[in-house]
Scaffold this motif. Sequence first.
Motif, mmCIF file in Angstrom:
data_model
loop_
_atom_site.group_PDB
_atom_site.id
_atom_site.type_symbol
_atom_site.label_atom_id
_atom_site.label_comp_id
_atom_site.label_asym_id
_atom_site.label_seq_id
_atom_site.Cartn_x
_atom_site.Cartn_y
_atom_site.Cartn_z
ATOM 1 N N GLN A 60 0.809 -1.232 0.000
ATOM 2 C CA GLN A 60 0.000 0.000 0.000
ATOM 3 C C GLN A 60 0.839 1.279 0.000
ATOM 4 N N ARG A 61 1.956 1.254 0.746
ATOM 5 C CA ARG A 61 2.675 2.516 0.886
ATOM 6 C C ARG A 61 4.140 2.327 1.267
ATOM 7 N N ILE A 62 4.839 3.450 1.233
ATOM 8 C CA ILE A 62 6.240 3.465 1.659
ATOM 9 C C ILE A 62 6.309 4.281 2.941
ATOM 10 N N VAL A 63 6.895 3.705 3.975
ATOM 11 C CA VAL A 63 7.070 4.445 5.233
ATOM 12 C C VAL A 63 8.537 4.804 5.373
ATOM 13 N N ARG A 64 8.820 6.091 5.463
ATOM 14 C CA ARG A 64 10.212 6.513 5.697
ATOM 15 C C ARG A 64 10.461 6.509 7.201
ATOM 16 N N ALA A 65 11.288 5.590 7.663
ATOM 17 C CA ALA A 65 11.525 5.437 9.109
ATOM 18 C C ALA A 65 12.570 6.422 9.616
ATOM 19 N N THR A 66 13.640 6.627 8.844
ATOM 20 C CA THR A 66 14.632 7.645 9.218
ATOM 21 C C THR A 66 14.991 8.439 7.971
ATOM 22 N N HIS A 67 15.347 9.696 8.185
ATOM 23 C CA HIS A 67 15.686 10.545 7.048
ATOM 24 C C HIS A 67 17.033 11.234 7.274
ATOM 25 N N ASP A 68 17.969 10.960 6.370
ATOM 26 C CA ASP A 68 19.248 11.680 6.324
ATOM 27 C C ASP A 68 19.932 11.764 7.695
ATOM 28 N N MET A 69 20.122 10.622 8.304
ATOM 29 C CA MET A 69 20.750 10.603 9.641
ATOM 30 C C MET A 69 22.248 10.376 9.522
ATOM 31 N N SER A 70 22.990 11.104 10.342
ATOM 32 C CA SER A 70 24.443 10.899 10.388
ATOM 33 C C SER A 70 24.931 10.936 11.823
ATOM 34 N N PHE A 71 25.782 9.991 12.168
ATOM 35 C CA PHE A 71 26.496 10.034 13.450
ATOM 36 C C PHE A 71 27.619 9.007 13.423
ATOM 37 N N ASP A 72 28.564 9.176 14.348
ATOM 38 C CA ASP A 72 29.689 8.247 14.465
ATOM 39 C C ASP A 72 29.712 7.649 15.859
ATOM 40 N N VAL A 73 30.047 6.379 15.933
ATOM 41 C CA VAL A 73 30.247 5.707 17.223
ATOM 42 C C VAL A 73 31.721 5.332 17.295
ATOM 43 N N TYR A 74 32.351 5.697 18.408
ATOM 44 C CA TYR A 74 33.780 5.418 18.580
ATOM 45 C C TYR A 74 33.978 4.170 19.443
ATOM 46 N N GLY A 75 35.161 3.573 19.327
ATOM 47 C CA GLY A 75 35.467 2.375 20.109
ATOM 48 C C GLY A 75 35.248 2.616 21.586
ATOM 49 N N SER A 76 34.577 1.662 22.256
ATOM 50 C CA SER A 76 34.267 1.706 23.694
ATOM 51 C C SER A 76 33.237 2.766 24.091
ATOM 52 N N ASP A 77 32.637 3.423 23.114
ATOM 53 C CA ASP A 77 31.505 4.309 23.431
ATOM 54 C C ASP A 77 30.347 3.516 24.015
ATOM 55 N N ARG A 78 29.602 4.162 24.879
ATOM 56 C CA ARG A 78 28.269 3.661 25.239
ATOM 57 C C ARG A 78 27.310 4.670 24.614
#
Length: 277
Positions: free
Chosen positions: A39-57
């Motif tokens: 029936q349709r297209i659901v956009r769940a996220t739009h143009d997201m950017s981020f970085d995760v570094y080693g040992s990050d929580r």
Amino acid sequence: MAPNPASVFNADARQDAQPITSDKLVSVIHVSLEYRTAQRIVRATHDMSFDVYGSDRFVLLGPSGCGKSTLLKAIAGFIEPVAGEITLDGARVRGPGADRIVVFQEFDQLPPWKTVLQNVAFPLRVAKKLSRAQARERALHYLDKVGLASFADAYPHTLSGGMKQRVAIARALAMQPRVLLMDEPFAALDALTRRRMQEELLKLWADERFTLLFVTHSIEEALIVGNRVLLLSPHPGRVRAELNSHPYTRDGASRVDFQRGVERIHHLLFDTDEPSA
Ligand SMILES: Nc1ncnc2c1ncn2[C@@H]1O[C@H](COP(=O)(O)OP(=O)(O)OP(=O)(O)O)[C@@H](O)[C@H]1O
């Protein structure tokens, strides 16, 4: 994502709150994710950017429908972005792999016909190709870490919800993934058990320094668990802000600081008039 995100706490606390290491591990680069139905297209996220570094929580925090789970599934390799890319150690994520293990909210993620020990050891034999003895040894090590070594021969249905989640965490950590992905792992637990599990997770992290990507819609949980918190807004999910958190103690000043952090995040998530960082 911005290299110097705002701190939810005071300037002194900020030194504690930067990425733990400078090794960029996961990069989400202009990622859009969609579900396509007849029936349709659901956009769940739009143009997201981020970085995760080693040992990050690293915590993804936002209200229902902002695409947290979808994003986690994409990082796990179960969903492919319709735009942008996700990289792990600089290489594009093209599917699931043993370098990313997910712990879910549901208590039924453990095969019920296997004992606790078999549940933890089995993936080690299959994915890590360990011998039976090596797998058993490593499984027992991680069961001990979560306080369940004496339940090694028990079956999952005989365990409480919190114990099942501990087994799921032991199973995930035993795989020694590059990133541990957790999707609201404590949301179905009672408040006291949830709080205890958060503390246990932090203790495990202090021992093992794994990299954690944790999804929640609880502001308090985000501040307790995370050293970095990404705030998302819904429909479709977008990045609203990135904040640093820091470990807090039980003293009065820290509690006031914590409460201020909760209020500030609430304001950022739900008020249209954003305060400057
Ligand atoms: N299988 C699916 N088919 C179609 N749309 C979906 C599907 N799963 C999720 N969505 C939609 O994608 C968007 C993001 O959903 P997602 O579950 O990732 O959000 P969330 O932030 O994790 O929410 P919650 O905290 O309620 O779990 C929502 O609009 C949701 O309705």
